[in-house]
Design a protein around this motif. Structure first.
Motif, mmCIF file in Angstrom:
data_model
loop_
_atom_site.group_PDB
_atom_site.id
_atom_site.type_symbol
_atom_site.label_atom_id
_atom_site.label_comp_id
_atom_site.label_asym_id
_atom_site.label_seq_id
_atom_site.Cartn_x
_atom_site.Cartn_y
_atom_site.Cartn_z
ATOM 1 N N ARG A 30 -2.253 2.754 -7.087
ATOM 2 C CA ARG A 30 -2.595 3.357 -5.802
ATOM 3 C C ARG A 30 -4.100 3.358 -5.506
ATOM 4 O O ARG A 30 -4.492 3.165 -4.346
ATOM 5 C CB ARG A 30 -2.027 4.778 -5.739
ATOM 6 C CG ARG A 30 -2.040 5.382 -4.352
ATOM 7 C CD ARG A 30 -1.264 6.693 -4.314
ATOM 8 N NE ARG A 30 0.136 6.483 -4.638
ATOM 9 C CZ ARG A 30 1.046 6.065 -3.778
ATOM 10 N NH1 ARG A 30 0.684 5.801 -2.535
ATOM 11 N NH2 ARG A 30 2.301 5.905 -4.141
ATOM 12 N N PRO A 85 0.800 -1.233 0.000
ATOM 13 C CA PRO A 85 0.000 0.000 0.000
ATOM 14 C C PRO A 85 0.829 1.277 0.000
ATOM 15 O O PRO A 85 0.390 2.297 -0.539
ATOM 16 C CB PRO A 85 -0.812 -0.123 1.301
ATOM 17 C CG PRO A 85 -0.828 -1.576 1.616
ATOM 18 C CD PRO A 85 0.468 -2.115 1.124
ATOM 19 N N ASP A 86 2.006 1.241 0.614
ATOM 20 C CA ASP A 86 2.805 2.461 0.745
ATOM 21 C C ASP A 86 3.944 2.558 -0.260
ATOM 22 O O ASP A 86 4.750 3.492 -0.199
ATOM 23 C CB ASP A 86 3.395 2.546 2.164
ATOM 24 C CG ASP A 86 2.325 2.633 3.231
ATOM 25 O OD1 ASP A 86 1.230 3.137 2.914
ATOM 26 O OD2 ASP A 86 2.580 2.193 4.361
ATOM 27 N N PHE A 111 -2.583 1.770 6.358
ATOM 28 C CA PHE A 111 -3.495 0.930 5.589
ATOM 29 C C PHE A 111 -4.414 0.150 6.531
ATOM 30 O O PHE A 111 -5.613 0.008 6.258
ATOM 31 C CB PHE A 111 -2.692 -0.016 4.708
ATOM 32 C CG PHE A 111 -3.530 -0.915 3.850
ATOM 33 C CD1 PHE A 111 -4.407 -0.393 2.915
ATOM 34 C CD2 PHE A 111 -3.431 -2.297 3.971
ATOM 35 C CE1 PHE A 111 -5.186 -1.226 2.124
ATOM 36 C CE2 PHE A 111 -4.189 -3.129 3.173
ATOM 37 C CZ PHE A 111 -5.070 -2.594 2.250
ATOM 38 N N LEU A 165 -11.021 -0.044 -1.584
ATOM 39 C CA LEU A 165 -11.435 -0.882 -0.451
ATOM 40 C C LEU A 165 -12.929 -1.179 -0.513
ATOM 41 O O LEU A 165 -13.367 -2.282 -0.167
ATOM 42 C CB LEU A 165 -11.071 -0.202 0.861
ATOM 43 C CG LEU A 165 -9.569 -0.044 1.127
ATOM 44 C CD1 LEU A 165 -9.341 0.633 2.470
ATOM 45 C CD2 LEU A 165 -8.846 -1.388 1.064
ATOM 46 N N SER A 176 2.518 -7.165 1.335
ATOM 47 C CA SER A 176 3.241 -5.906 1.379
ATOM 48 C C SER A 176 4.703 -6.159 1.718
ATOM 49 O O SER A 176 5.028 -7.094 2.455
ATOM 50 C CB SER A 176 2.621 -4.973 2.423
ATOM 51 O OG SER A 176 3.332 -3.750 2.492
ATOM 52 N N HIS A 202 -1.425 -8.253 5.211
ATOM 53 C CA HIS A 202 -2.508 -7.595 5.946
ATOM 54 C C HIS A 202 -3.789 -8.393 5.727
ATOM 55 O O HIS A 202 -4.161 -8.674 4.579
ATOM 56 C CB HIS A 202 -2.707 -6.167 5.448
ATOM 57 C CG HIS A 202 -1.513 -5.291 5.668
ATOM 58 N ND1 HIS A 202 -1.178 -4.764 6.898
ATOM 59 C CD2 HIS A 202 -0.573 -4.833 4.811
ATOM 60 C CE1 HIS A 202 -0.098 -4.025 6.782
ATOM 61 N NE2 HIS A 202 0.301 -4.049 5.527
ATOM 62 N N VAL A 206 -3.705 -8.848 1.760
ATOM 63 C CA VAL A 206 -2.896 -7.972 0.909
ATOM 64 C C VAL A 206 -1.425 -8.129 1.277
ATOM 65 O O VAL A 206 -1.029 -7.855 2.424
ATOM 66 C CB VAL A 206 -3.319 -6.497 1.063
ATOM 67 C CG1 VAL A 206 -2.463 -5.604 0.184
ATOM 68 C CG2 VAL A 206 -4.798 -6.321 0.718
ATOM 69 N N TYR A 208 -5.831 0.817 -3.065
ATOM 70 C CA TYR A 208 -5.718 0.947 -1.614
ATOM 71 C C TYR A 208 -6.488 2.156 -1.072
ATOM 72 O O TYR A 208 -6.442 2.438 0.120
ATOM 73 C CB TYR A 208 -4.243 1.070 -1.227
ATOM 74 C CG TYR A 208 -3.378 -0.035 -1.798
ATOM 75 C CD1 TYR A 208 -3.478 -1.344 -1.335
ATOM 76 C CD2 TYR A 208 -2.464 0.224 -2.823
ATOM 77 C CE1 TYR A 208 -2.693 -2.359 -1.866
ATOM 78 C CE2 TYR A 208 -1.674 -0.779 -3.358
ATOM 79 C CZ TYR A 208 -1.788 -2.062 -2.882
ATOM 80 O OH TYR A 208 -1.015 -3.074 -3.408
ATOM 81 N N SER A 209 -7.175 2.853 -1.957
ATOM 82 C CA SER A 209 -7.936 4.041 -1.580
ATOM 83 C C SER A 209 -9.317 3.632 -1.068
ATOM 84 O O SER A 209 -9.711 2.459 -1.152
ATOM 85 C CB SER A 209 -8.104 4.950 -2.800
ATOM 86 O OG SER A 209 -9.014 4.366 -3.722
ATOM 87 N N THR A 256 3.940 1.737 -4.198
ATOM 88 C CA THR A 256 3.412 1.232 -5.461
ATOM 89 C C THR A 256 4.400 1.494 -6.593
ATOM 90 O O THR A 256 5.052 2.536 -6.640
ATOM 91 C CB THR A 256 2.068 1.900 -5.803
ATOM 92 O OG1 THR A 256 2.232 3.310 -5.792
ATOM 93 C CG2 THR A 256 1.005 1.503 -4.791
ATOM 94 N N SER A 268 2.141 -1.476 7.257
ATOM 95 C CA SER A 268 1.483 -0.212 6.943
ATOM 96 C C SER A 268 0.369 0.050 7.954
ATOM 97 O O SER A 268 -0.797 -0.303 7.710
ATOM 98 C CB SER A 268 0.915 -0.225 5.521
ATOM 99 O OG SER A 268 0.238 0.997 5.246
#
Length: 228
Positions: A162, A153-154, A194, A170, A187, A222, A185, A165-166, A156, A191
């Motif tokens: 991006r 998420p942090d 997130f 979601l 990663s 996550h 998810v 993950y907004s 990309t 995060s």
């Protein structure tokens, strides 16, 4: 006879494609096949432990739900798909991959032998589409979404990843999950932001799990559950 101090051979580019999301490259480095997107390393065939654990851990989160349907976000080098197809408890297996090059490398290229058995499984469907667009457009529901399309998420690789993950992304994930379904998810790093976003948008049982890797800091998955 080569010297033990001889430098390793440089990576060899097997294919390079330009597409709507930029450049995608498949290269060989020693015995490993690597996928590079817009100059950023994404994944290779050296291990696959974290990709496989993503799928296994998600199944465990479903607490014995019979024949759950799973959507895999990203085909990559095929480890997630292979793990899902190796597990008879999964039902329908849908893989969404936005890069036609990656699909081609599995169907007719060097990655084919890694995914041949899984692709031939009657449960498997591979869809060429942008993941977020597919989540918005399809009417199918899934018991699990396993997303491994980026470095997290942090971090990309491309800006057009991006939105997944907004709040909009979601909401699309939640809409496609069955009650009690699990979003997982992958990663490259934790995060907290997130995780907070997942809670704010109605997910329950939000947590993260570290996945040890051979070198460097652990990867992270996550987890979040849609309310029943």
């Amino acid at each position: 006879m080569p010297s033990v101090h001889e430098a390793p051979e440089p990576p060899v580019i097997l294919d390079r494609r330009d597409g709507p999301h930029g450049e995608t490259v498949l290269r060989r480095s020693g015995t490993r096949l690597q996928i590079i997107a817009n100059g950023c390393f994404l994944m290779d065939t050296s291990d696959g432990g974290s990709e496989r654990l993503l799928v296994r851990a998600t199944l465990d989160e479903l607490d014995g739900r019979p024949r759950p349907a799973v959507l895999l976000g990203g085909l990559g080098v095929g480890f997630s798909l292979a793990e899902a197809a190796d597990e008879p408890r999964w039902g329908r297996i849908t893989v969404v991959e936005r890069e036609q090059a990656v699909i081609d490398w599995h169907q007719d290229g060097p990655l084919g032998e890694l995914s041949a058995t899984a692709r031939a499984d009657a449960r498997t469907e591979i869809v060429h589409a942008d993941l977020l667009e597919h989540l918005r457009d399809t009417e199918a529901r899934f018991d699990a979404l396993c997303l491994d399309i980026d470095n997290g998420p942090d971090w990309t690789v491309t800006e057009d990843n991006r939105p997944l993950y907004s709040p909009t992304g979601l909401a699309a994930c939640r809409a496609r999950l069955t009650p009690g379904g699990v979003l997982a998810v992958w990663s490259a790093q934790p995060s907290p932001r997130f995780e907070a976003a997942l809670r704010e948008h109605g997910f329950l049982r939000v947590r993260s799990a570290e996945i040890p890797v051979a070198r460097g800091v652990p990867d992270v998955v996550h987890f979040a559950t849609r309310p029943a």
